[in-house]
Design an enzyme around this catalytic site. Sequence first.
Site, mmCIF file in Angstrom:
data_model
loop_
_atom_site.group_PDB
_atom_site.id
_atom_site.type_symbol
_atom_site.label_atom_id
_atom_site.label_comp_id
_atom_site.label_asym_id
_atom_site.label_seq_id
_atom_site.Cartn_x
_atom_site.Cartn_y
_atom_site.Cartn_z
ATOM 1 N N LYS A 1 134.072 -36.724 18.344
ATOM 2 C CA LYS A 1 133.372 -37.451 17.292
ATOM 3 C C LYS A 1 133.904 -38.890 17.323
ATOM 4 O O LYS A 1 135.078 -39.114 17.648
ATOM 5 C CB LYS A 1 133.699 -36.797 15.941
ATOM 6 N N CYS B 1 127.121 -49.591 16.155
ATOM 7 C CA CYS B 1 127.610 -49.832 14.788
ATOM 8 C C CYS B 1 127.506 -51.318 14.425
ATOM 9 O O CYS B 1 127.366 -52.166 15.295
ATOM 10 C CB CYS B 1 129.057 -49.367 14.707
HETATM 11 C C1 LIG Z 1 125.122 -34.722 13.241
HETATM 12 C C2 LIG Z 1 125.247 -35.803 14.296
HETATM 13 C C3 LIG Z 1 126.387 -36.594 14.339
HETATM 14 C C4 LIG Z 1 126.512 -37.588 15.311
HETATM 15 N N1 LIG Z 1 127.639 -38.355 15.348
HETATM 16 C C5 LIG Z 1 127.771 -39.292 16.332
HETATM 17 C C6 LIG Z 1 128.974 -40.036 16.455
HETATM 18 O O1 LIG Z 1 129.933 -39.870 15.714
HETATM 19 N N2 LIG Z 1 129.040 -40.970 17.441
HETATM 20 C C7 LIG Z 1 128.006 -41.177 18.337
HETATM 21 O O2 LIG Z 1 128.134 -42.015 19.233
HETATM 22 N N3 LIG Z 1 126.872 -40.453 18.260
HETATM 23 C C8 LIG Z 1 126.737 -39.526 17.289
HETATM 24 N N4 LIG Z 1 125.586 -38.780 17.228
HETATM 25 C C9 LIG Z 1 124.535 -39.000 18.224
HETATM 26 C C10 LIG Z 1 124.634 -37.994 19.376
HETATM 27 O O3 LIG Z 1 125.852 -38.116 20.072
HETATM 28 C C11 LIG Z 1 123.490 -38.189 20.364
HETATM 29 O O4 LIG Z 1 123.520 -39.507 20.855
HETATM 30 C C12 LIG Z 1 122.130 -37.929 19.708
HETATM 31 O O5 LIG Z 1 122.215 -36.853 18.805
HETATM 32 C C13 LIG Z 1 121.031 -37.645 20.749
HETATM 33 O O6 LIG Z 1 121.269 -36.447 21.434
HETATM 34 P P1 LIG Z 1 120.551 -35.044 21.006
HETATM 35 O O7 LIG Z 1 119.080 -35.340 20.884
HETATM 36 O O8 LIG Z 1 120.895 -34.096 22.102
HETATM 37 O O9 LIG Z 1 121.131 -34.662 19.701
HETATM 38 C C14 LIG Z 1 125.452 -37.778 16.263
HETATM 39 C C15 LIG Z 1 124.314 -36.967 16.201
HETATM 40 C C16 LIG Z 1 124.191 -35.983 15.236
HETATM 41 C C17 LIG Z 1 122.957 -35.126 15.228
#
Ligand SMILES: Cc1cc2nc3c(=O)[nH]c(=O)nc-3n(C[C@H](O)[C@H](O)[C@H](O)COP(=O)(O)O)c2cc1C
Length: 274
Positions: free
Chosen positions: A43, A127
């Site tokens: 995370k 960010c």
């Molecule tokens: C609940 C949640 C928390 C996330 N927290 C972060 C994070 O802390 N840092 C980050 O770079 N991306 C974060 N993301 C983005 C994911 O790493 C990823 O880029 C995004 O979900 C797209 O991939 P997916 O469609 O497979 O979920 C988060 C996504 C979700 C759903």
Amino acid sequence: MIDLRVQIGSLTLANPIMPGSGTFAETMAQVIDIDRLGALVTKTITPDVRHGNPQPRVTEVNGAMLSSIGIPSKGPEHYLREVVPFYGAYRPPLVASISAGTAEAFAALAARLSVPGVAAIEANISCPNLEANGRAFAMFPEDTEAVIRRIRGATALPLWAKLTPNVGDITVIARAAEAGGADALVVANALLGMAIDVESFRPRLGNLMGGVTGPAVRPVILRMVYQCARAVRLPIIGCGGVSDVNDAVEYMLAGATAVQVGTISFLHPTRIQL
Ligand SMILES: Cc1cc2nc3c(=O)[nH]c(=O)nc-3n(C[C@H](O)[C@H](O)[C@H](O)COP(=O)(O)O)c2cc1C
């Protein structure tokens, strides 16, 4: 055994599958065999302790999830004390995802986390840049290049730049990250979106807007991976809506070397295992 190894710069992964930041934690060890992953991504860690956004933080929309978590973070010392030693018991290399409000703070955090047990730094530059009216670093090429260059100077570890899809032309940002010294690109973070409850007339997220992730975003992000793969020489890690092995193959056909798996893990926690 089939050889599934891939090379992300100087880092060799046993296979191209890893979690997306924020969708994976130590507790996953209770349900999957962590050693079957190509890498582990934390995370996002911030320099300060943060509590995250108001509830509700997650809602479901057709084919996707909408979330605004707000990066709750226990800070780097907790991470160094608890998380690095925990993952040290497993084979896949550990990637520390970091975020900060200024290029200087990003660099300091990267330096602090460049310890044995951490194999690479993933800079989450979606960010706000506090020195530029809070606009996201990764929305502007000059901010992207500057922050990546600053982090590059602060760590000898491989540096991955995680881009935002919320831009007009992602190739401009990809080239800026390459110019700043990134070793790989993660394409991409969540698409900005919102949802309103038509019964209560209230926004469905406490923070009003959030990130759209999951299967519905895959064609959009796949297109960006394809564009970036033609624009830069860096290895690209595709991230957006990967839900099964065919999706991973599709990303690799578009030019990705590896993929990150996020939202599907909330629905099927064991799917990430090859
Ligand atoms: C609940 C949640 C928390 C996330 N927290 C972060 C994070 O802390 N840092 C980050 O770079 N991306 C974060 N993301 C983005 C994911 O790493 C990823 O880029 C995004 O979900 C797209 O991939 P997916 O469609 O497979 O979920 C988060 C996504 C979700 C759903």
